[in-house]
Structures are given as C-alpha cells and as structure tokens.
Design a protein around this motif. Structure first.
Motif, PDB file in Angstrom:
ATOM      1  N   UNK A 136       0.830  -1.216   0.000  1.00 33.77           N
ATOM      2  CA  UNK A 136       0.000   0.000   0.000  1.00 33.77           C
ATOM      3  C   UNK A 136       0.862   1.262   0.000  1.00 33.77           C
ATOM      4  N   UNK A 137       2.004   1.197   0.659  1.00 30.99           N
ATOM      5  CA  UNK A 137       2.910   2.338   0.663  1.00 30.99           C
ATOM      6  C   UNK A 137       3.438   2.598  -0.744  1.00 30.99           C
ATOM      7  N   UNK A 138       3.737   1.533  -1.481  1.00 31.80           N
ATOM      8  CA  UNK A 138       4.198   1.699  -2.865  1.00 31.80           C
ATOM      9  C   UNK A 138       3.097   2.333  -3.723  1.00 31.80           C
ATOM     10  N   UNK A 139       1.838   1.940  -3.489  1.00 31.74           N
ATOM     11  CA  UNK A 139       0.731   2.567  -4.214  1.00 31.74           C
ATOM     12  C   UNK A 139       0.645   4.052  -3.868  1.00 31.74           C
ATOM     13  N   UNK A 140       0.824   4.378  -2.603  1.00 31.78           N
ATOM     14  CA  UNK A 140       0.798   5.781  -2.182  1.00 31.78           C
ATOM     15  C   UNK A 140       1.923   6.566  -2.848  1.00 31.78           C
ATOM     16  N   UNK A 141       3.094   5.986  -2.940  1.00 32.71           N
ATOM     17  CA  UNK A 141       4.239   6.674  -3.558  1.00 32.71           C
ATOM     18  C   UNK A 141       3.996   6.958  -5.037  1.00 32.71           C
ATOM     19  N   UNK A 142       3.105   6.207  -5.665  1.00 31.17           N
ATOM     20  CA  UNK A 142       2.766   6.443  -7.073  1.00 31.17           C
ATOM     21  C   UNK A 142       1.625   7.441  -7.239  1.00 31.17           C
ATOM     22  N   UNK A 143       1.125   7.972  -6.146  1.00 29.52           N
ATOM     23  CA  UNK A 143       0.005   8.914  -6.188  1.00 29.52           C
ATOM     24  C   UNK A 143       0.505  10.327  -6.447  1.00 29.52           C
ATOM     25  N   UNK A 144      -0.141  11.009  -7.392  1.00 25.91           N
ATOM     26  CA  UNK A 144       0.195  12.414  -7.634  1.00 25.91           C
ATOM     27  C   UNK A 144      -0.993  13.343  -7.387  1.00 25.91           C
ATOM     28  N   UNK A 145      -2.198  12.747  -7.257  1.00 25.34           N
ATOM     29  CA  UNK A 145      -3.394  13.561  -7.035  1.00 25.34           C
ATOM     30  C   UNK A 145      -4.357  12.811  -6.134  1.00 25.34           C
ATOM     31  N   UNK A 146      -4.955  13.554  -5.211  1.00 26.34           N
ATOM     32  CA  UNK A 146      -5.954  12.991  -4.310  1.00 26.34           C
ATOM     33  C   UNK A 146      -7.265  13.738  -4.548  1.00 26.34           C
ATOM     34  N   UNK A 147      -8.350  13.002  -4.689  1.00 26.41           N
ATOM     35  CA  UNK A 147      -9.662  13.610  -4.906  1.00 26.41           C
ATOM     36  C   UNK A 147     -10.557  13.270  -3.714  1.00 26.41           C
ATOM     37  N   UNK A 148     -11.263  14.277  -3.230  1.00 24.48           N
ATOM     38  CA  UNK A 148     -12.246  14.081  -2.171  1.00 24.48           C
ATOM     39  C   UNK A 148     -13.620  14.304  -2.774  1.00 24.48           C
ATOM     40  N   UNK A 149     -14.500  13.320  -2.621  1.00 27.36           N
ATOM     41  CA  UNK A 149     -15.888  13.437  -3.070  1.00 27.36           C
ATOM     42  C   UNK A 149     -16.754  13.250  -1.837  1.00 27.36           C
TER      43      UNK A 149
END
Length: 186
Positions: A136-149
């Motif tokens: 899950x940390x590796x997935x987070x490291x690949x994140x560049x944008x967070x969306x809140x709905x």
C-alpha cells in the motif's frame, strides 16, 4: 617541588582519560524522523447542500495535488504513512467521504470511504485512520493527485435543506510520514 608535580599529574590524568575515537561510526547512523502535515480540511454549512426535495444525493468535491512523492529522498526513505481524518457532522443527514488517489496516468492507485452518520443536529465526530505500509505504501508513492468526493444522502424525513437549515459538516486531516534514514546503506 609541589608546583612541578601538579602539572605533571594533571597531564597524566587528562591523557589517561583519552580513548581512540572511531570516526567511521558516523557511517553507521540510523535515524527515524516523523513528519506531520495538514492534508485536507473543509467546513460546509448545511445551506451548501440546499436541494428542493429532500430526496436528492448532493455531491461536492475537490482535488489536491500530491507531488511530494516525486522527491527521491522521500521515495527512498519513507517506510510508513498514516492519514488521519476527523469529520464533525451537525447536519441531519448521512454523508460519505470518498478519498480517491490517482497516478500520473490518471489511474486510481487506491481509494477508501468514510461513512458519516447524523444525530439530528447534534455534533457527531467520526474518525478514520488509513495506514500505508508495504504494498500500500508503494501505491501511495505512485500517487500524484488525491480527490475528495463528499456525498450527502437524502433525508429520512424528506425535509429539504435550505438557506436557513442548521448545522455544518467539517473535516480536518493530517498525514504522518515515518522515515528511516540509514547511512550504512549509502
């Protein structure tokens, strides 16, 4: 005579306490700093969700750029992350906060939801912690944008919200990043 003996004794005492210093020990330092940072916050009055029938699902959203994971130091030394959310609801409606993370190709890397219940117009506090370790940390490291709905669900009574409806829904959140900086590996 005593004046000559005292300096010699002092010299012997001072030099007898000296030990060889291993300057290579600096190469074996390992430190574990922790960094906390604000993540997402909002405060919406009930009137923000005004709808004429009381039966509609009302949605608001926002994006947050997370370019911090492009930093090589962070990618190499981050060992764990926690996202903490606190949502305070005093609107007589149920809500769901969807947090969706995207990579550079606009593909979803991870998503989770936080359900928020009402208690009339009394404040209800909902907390949620999302832990990122290993895969899950590796997935987070690949994140560049967070969306809140944020979705507001229809009223059980069918009473619509309007400009005079009481209450607010507030969110505050923080990211706690845990690092391991080990100079032995460098």
């Amino acid at each position: 005579m005593l004046k000559r003996i005292i300096p010699v004794l002092l010299l012997l005492i001072v030099t007898s306490c000296v030990k060889d210093v291993d300057f290579d020990q600096v190469d074996d330092i390992s430190i574990s700093p922790v960094l906390e940072s604000s993540l997402i916050f909002f405060d919406f009055p009930a009137s923000e969700f005004e709808e004429p029938t009381g039966t509609a699902i009302v949605t608001v959203g926002d994006d947050l750029e997370l370019d911090v994971f492009n930093d090589e130091f962070l990618r190499d030394n981050l060992i764990k992350a926690e996202f903490f959310f606190e949502i305070t609801n005093s609107i007589d409606r149920s809500f769901r906060a969807d947090i969706i993370m995207y990579d550079e190709n606009d593909q979803i890397t991870y998503a989770f939801a936080i359900d928020v219940t009402p208690n009339g117009n009394t404040e209800v506090i909902t907390t949620h912690t999302e832990l990122f370790e290993d895969a899950l940390l590796e997935q987070l490291k690949n994140t560049i944008r967070l969306e809140l709905v944020l979705n507001m669900f229809p009223s059980a009574s069918g009473i619509p919200l309007n400009q005079n409806s009481p209450g607010n829904i507030k969110m505050r959140s923080k990211a706690t990043l845990f690092f391991l900086i080990d100079t032995e590996d460098n």
